[in-house]
Design a protein around this motif. Structure first.
Motif, PDB file in Angstrom:
ATOM      1  N   ALA A  29       0.901  -1.282  -0.006  1.00 25.81           N
ATOM      2  CA  ALA A  29       0.044   0.070   0.066  1.00 25.81           C
ATOM      3  C   ALA A  29       0.823   1.279   0.145  1.00 25.81           C
ATOM      4  CB  ALA A  29      -0.793  -0.017   1.403  1.00 25.81           C
ATOM      5  N   ALA A  30       1.995   1.354   0.695  1.00 23.96           N
ATOM      6  CA  ALA A  30       3.023   2.317   0.915  1.00 23.96           C
ATOM      7  C   ALA A  30       3.557   2.607  -0.544  1.00 23.96           C
ATOM      8  CB  ALA A  30       4.091   2.186   2.061  1.00 23.96           C
ATOM      9  N   GLU A  31       3.891   1.478  -1.269  1.00 22.52           N
ATOM     10  CA  GLU A  31       4.256   1.648  -2.508  1.00 22.52           C
ATOM     11  C   GLU A  31       3.208   2.208  -3.598  1.00 22.52           C
ATOM     12  OE1 GLU A  31       5.854  -2.068  -3.697  1.00 22.52           O
ATOM     13  OE2 GLU A  31       7.334  -2.198  -2.252  1.00 22.52           O
ATOM     14  N   GLU A  32       2.187   1.950  -3.540  1.00 21.74           N
ATOM     15  CA  GLU A  32       1.074   2.464  -4.595  1.00 21.74           C
ATOM     16  C   GLU A  32       1.016   4.064  -3.815  1.00 21.74           C
ATOM     17  OE1 GLU A  32      -2.356  -0.015  -3.434  1.00 21.74           O
ATOM     18  OE2 GLU A  32      -1.951  -1.467  -4.562  1.00 21.74           O
ATOM     19  N   LYS A  33       1.056   4.366  -2.749  1.00 23.81           N
ATOM     20  CA  LYS A  33       0.927   5.707  -2.482  1.00 23.81           C
ATOM     21  C   LYS A  33       2.018   6.444  -2.981  1.00 23.81           C
ATOM     22  CE  LYS A  33      -0.603   9.352  -0.049  1.00 23.81           C
ATOM     23  NZ  LYS A  33       0.381  10.197  -0.670  1.00 23.81           N
ATOM     24  N   ALA A  34       3.256   6.031  -2.865  1.00 30.35           N
ATOM     25  CA  ALA A  34       4.273   6.681  -3.338  1.00 30.35           C
ATOM     26  C   ALA A  34       4.179   7.132  -4.790  1.00 30.35           C
ATOM     27  CB  ALA A  34       5.619   5.970  -3.068  1.00 30.35           C
ATOM     28  N   THR A  35       3.596   6.203  -5.643  1.00 29.28           N
ATOM     29  CA  THR A  35       3.378   6.429  -6.939  1.00 29.28           C
ATOM     30  C   THR A  35       2.252   7.213  -7.313  1.00 29.28           C
ATOM     31  OG1 THR A  35       2.480   4.102  -7.401  1.00 29.28           O
ATOM     32  CG2 THR A  35       4.908   4.440  -7.688  1.00 29.28           C
ATOM     33  N   GLY A  36       1.530   7.343  -6.301  1.00 25.78           N
ATOM     34  CA  GLY A  36      -0.040   8.149  -6.470  1.00 25.78           C
ATOM     35  C   GLY A  36       0.200   9.552  -6.731  1.00 25.78           C
ATOM     36  N   PRO A  37      -0.721  10.252  -6.390  1.00 28.07           N
ATOM     37  CA  PRO A  37      -0.783  11.863  -6.581  1.00 28.07           C
ATOM     38  C   PRO A  37      -0.069  12.429  -5.239  1.00 28.07           C
ATOM     39  CG  PRO A  37      -2.907  11.060  -6.097  1.00 28.07           C
ATOM     40  CD  PRO A  37      -2.167   9.921  -6.333  1.00 28.07           C
ATOM     41  N   LEU A  38       0.390  13.569  -5.301  1.00 27.06           N
ATOM     42  CA  LEU A  38       0.723  14.448  -4.185  1.00 27.06           C
ATOM     43  C   LEU A  38      -0.592  14.962  -3.816  1.00 27.06           C
ATOM     44  CD1 LEU A  38       3.217  15.544  -2.537  1.00 27.06           C
ATOM     45  CD2 LEU A  38       3.005  17.518  -4.126  1.00 27.06           C
ATOM     46  N   VAL A  39      -1.045  14.768  -2.771  1.00 26.96           N
ATOM     47  CA  VAL A  39      -2.153  15.429  -1.949  1.00 26.96           C
ATOM     48  C   VAL A  39      -2.056  16.460  -1.021  1.00 26.96           C
ATOM     49  CG1 VAL A  39      -4.357  14.892  -0.572  1.00 26.96           C
ATOM     50  CG2 VAL A  39      -3.342  12.990  -2.082  1.00 26.96           C
ATOM     51  N   ILE A  40      -2.535  17.746  -1.595  1.00 26.28           N
ATOM     52  CA  ILE A  40      -2.496  18.751  -0.573  1.00 26.28           C
ATOM     53  C   ILE A  40      -3.841  19.279   0.075  1.00 26.28           C
ATOM     54  CG2 ILE A  40      -2.054  21.334  -0.742  1.00 26.28           C
ATOM     55  CD1 ILE A  40      -0.125  20.794  -3.226  1.00 26.28           C
ATOM     56  N   TYR A  41      -3.785  19.435   1.087  1.00 18.36           N
ATOM     57  CA  TYR A  41      -5.016  20.150   1.926  1.00 18.36           C
ATOM     58  C   TYR A  41      -4.769  21.547   2.025  1.00 18.36           C
ATOM     59  CZ  TYR A  41      -6.905  15.730   3.625  1.00 18.36           C
ATOM     60  OH  TYR A  41      -7.713  14.492   3.859  1.00 18.36           O
ATOM     61  N   SER A  42      -5.453  22.314   1.372  1.00 16.00           N
ATOM     62  CA  SER A  42      -5.450  23.904   1.232  1.00 16.00           C
ATOM     63  C   SER A  42      -6.331  24.484   1.935  1.00 16.00           C
ATOM     64  CB  SER A  42      -5.198  24.148  -0.313  1.00 16.00           C
ATOM     65  OG  SER A  42      -5.267  25.589  -0.606  1.00 16.00           O
ATOM     66  N   GLY A  43      -6.022  25.343   2.843  1.00 20.74           N
ATOM     67  CA  GLY A  43      -6.892  26.335   3.723  1.00 20.74           C
ATOM     68  C   GLY A  43      -6.998  27.793   2.691  1.00 20.74           C
ATOM     69  N   ARG A  44      -6.129  27.592   1.578  1.00 21.00           N
ATOM     70  CA  ARG A  44      -6.315  28.986   0.787  1.00 21.00           C
ATOM     71  C   ARG A  44      -7.381  28.827  -0.087  1.00 21.00           C
ATOM     72  NH1 ARG A  44      -1.591  32.706  -0.089  1.00 21.00           N
ATOM     73  NH2 ARG A  44      -3.507  34.015   0.536  1.00 21.00           N
ATOM     74  N   ASN A  45      -8.087  29.789  -0.780  1.00 18.96           N
ATOM     75  CA  ASN A  45      -9.326  29.832  -1.530  1.00 18.96           C
ATOM     76  C   ASN A  45      -9.227  29.295  -2.799  1.00 18.96           C
ATOM     77  OD1 ASN A  45     -10.365  31.598  -3.704  1.00 18.96           O
ATOM     78  ND2 ASN A  45     -12.104  31.379  -1.802  1.00 18.96           N
ATOM     79  N   GLU A  46      -9.448  28.457  -3.267  1.00 17.80           N
ATOM     80  CA  GLU A  46      -9.526  27.723  -4.676  1.00 17.80           C
ATOM     81  C   GLU A  46      -9.391  28.757  -5.605  1.00 17.80           C
ATOM     82  OE1 GLU A  46     -11.261  23.986  -7.218  1.00 17.80           O
ATOM     83  OE2 GLU A  46     -12.244  24.747  -5.673  1.00 17.80           O
ATOM     84  N   GLU A  47     -10.263  29.591  -5.958  1.00 15.61           N
ATOM     85  CA  GLU A  47     -10.272  30.841  -6.944  1.00 15.61           C
ATOM     86  C   GLU A  47      -8.905  31.356  -7.216  1.00 15.61           C
ATOM     87  OE1 GLU A  47     -12.820  34.412  -8.681  1.00 15.61           O
ATOM     88  OE2 GLU A  47     -13.569  33.294  -6.964  1.00 15.61           O
ATOM     89  N   LEU A  48      -8.559  31.713  -5.895  1.00 15.15           N
ATOM     90  CA  LEU A  48      -7.462  32.508  -5.805  1.00 15.15           C
ATOM     91  C   LEU A  48      -5.944  31.838  -5.964  1.00 15.15           C
ATOM     92  CD1 LEU A  48      -6.407  35.281  -4.587  1.00 15.15           C
ATOM     93  CD2 LEU A  48      -5.887  34.268  -2.421  1.00 15.15           C
ATOM     94  N   ILE A  49      -5.933  30.328  -5.488  1.00 17.43           N
ATOM     95  CA  ILE A  49      -4.590  29.617  -5.482  1.00 17.43           C
ATOM     96  C   ILE A  49      -4.589  28.676  -6.520  1.00 17.43           C
ATOM     97  CG2 ILE A  49      -4.816  27.630  -3.909  1.00 17.43           C
ATOM     98  CD1 ILE A  49      -2.372  30.792  -3.669  1.00 17.43           C
ATOM     99  N   ALA A  50      -5.770  28.338  -7.287  1.00 23.34           N
ATOM    100  CA  ALA A  50      -5.454  27.106  -8.017  1.00 23.34           C
ATOM    101  C   ALA A  50      -4.658  27.221  -9.019  1.00 23.34           C
ATOM    102  CB  ALA A  50      -7.038  26.716  -8.751  1.00 23.34           C
ATOM    103  N   PRO A  51      -4.783  28.506  -9.830  1.00 20.23           N
ATOM    104  CA  PRO A  51      -3.530  28.600 -10.982  1.00 20.23           C
ATOM    105  C   PRO A  51      -2.074  28.165 -10.533  1.00 20.23           C
ATOM    106  CG  PRO A  51      -5.256  30.510 -10.843  1.00 20.23           C
ATOM    107  CD  PRO A  51      -5.418  29.691  -9.536  1.00 20.23           C
TER     108      PRO A  51
END
Length: 351
Positions: A38-60
């Motif tokens: 499972a750890a190997e699958e996670k390592a090759t998976g996406p980088l997951v970010i929890y963002s408290g910043r506004n999506e419209e502002l920071i998505a670009p």
């Protein structure tokens, strides 16, 4: 007036309750993690970010981060306090690799619970020590200064301290947004600097001076600009955004940066930390370094009108230099005690 949302109150309460529990559990719980497969699958998976910043502002910017790291990025957006509470609840089983917070307090809560990895010294050294964690667990990537906005037609000289706002001459003339996170962070900063008793007294006296209540900082600035309020408590970038849209010469509102050491001179930061136990260490580190590199710092300077904190980038807004501001000496991680602040605001009848 809009009351503080139950979601945010619940989030702050959850942070207060979960921090000691998470700290007591410690981080040496590899057995709780999935198997090596499972750890190997996670390592090759996406980088997951929890963002408290506004999506419209920071998505670009985060789209550019994906290209810079060469790793697919998945982002979960939300209120910083709520996300911090969620991360504490998820513990070592979280899928998040990075927490990108709107304020230092939420990062401080995770650091206090031992949920953040120490960042490399080379990363930390890109930012002045005032704007990063003392234990190296998180780093600020952009800053915003608290200021006193004033109507230049009605106010010849703005106060140099938030403590002056309790004086009789300002009765009913000051706008503020008590349910806004930036105001609550400022009050927390006052508590850290001057103690709970002094802060409670200031809140009582300020409330007694009948300030005008608004929902957001932008509304406070508009009220000052239109002459409906003579003074307003906001973050600096609201004025610079309005100036960019309408022209600085057309604004009646102007800014006063409080004097040295004043609680009202707080500079809070948006910052990033890497979650302990993540399996994307290389990509996570690249992501943090990207946020401190010239492209991202220029984005903060030009698009969000904040203070860039690294890469030698200067703002086109001609902001006063950070080292010329009267920033009080404060460990920004200590802004994590938001629930106590919220209780004080409730006692004062502000939320």
């Amino acid at each position: 007036m809009r009351r503080a949302t139950s979601r945010r109150i619940s989030a702050l309460a959850a942070v207060a309750l979960l921090v000691p529990l998470a700290a007591a559990c410690g981080s040496d719980d590899k057995g709780a993690k999935d198997s090596g497969t499972a750890a190997e699958e996670k390592a090759t998976g996406p980088l997951v970010i929890y963002s408290g910043r506004n999506e419209e502002l920071i998505a670009p910017l985060l789209e550019k981060l994906e290209k810079a790291t060469g790793t697919k990025v998945e982002v979960r957006y939300g209120d910083s306090a709520e996300l911090a509470a969620q991360l504490l609840e998820e513990g070592d089983k979280t899928k998040a690799d990075i927490f990108f917070s709107q304020d230092a307090g939420a990062l401080g809560a995770l650091a206090k619970a031992g949920r953040l990895d120490a960042l490399p010294q080379g990363t930390l050294d890109q930012v002045d020590k005032e704007y990063r964690a003392e234990d190296g667990s998180w780093v600020g990537v952009s800053g915003r200064a608290r200021v006193i906005a004033y109507n230049s037609d009605k106010v010849a000289k703005a106060p140099e301290s938030v403590k002056d706002l309790t004086k009789p001459e300002w009765k009913g003339k000051v706008g503020y947004a008590p349910t806004n996170a930036s105001f609550q962070a400022f009050v927390t900063g006052m508590r850290v600097l001057e103690g709970d008793d002094a802060t409670r007294t200031w809140l009582k006296d300020f409330k007694a001076n009948e300030p005008q209540v608004y929902e957001k900082n932008g509304a406070v600035l508009t009220a000052v600009n239109d002459g409906k309020a003579e003074l307003g408590l906001i973050n600096h970038y609201y004025w610079y955004e309005k100036a960019a849209e309408e022209g600085a010469d057309k604004l009646k509102a102007a800014l006063s940066f409080p004097k040295k050491g004043d609680p009202g001179a707080l500079v809070n930061v948006a910052g990033a930390g890497v979650l302990k136990g993540n399996d994307q260490k290389a990509a996570a580190q690249k992501a943090v370094d990207f946020l401190l590199a010239e492209e991202a710092q220029t984005y903060f300077a030009d698009e969000t009108h904040e203070y860039p904190l690294a890469a030698g980038v200067t703002s086109k807004d001609e902001l006063p230099k950070l080292d010329t501001l009267g920033v009080p000496e404060i460990d920004l991680s200590k802004l994590e005690s938001l629930e106590v602040t919220l209780e004080m605001l409730r006692e004062a009848g502000m939320v």
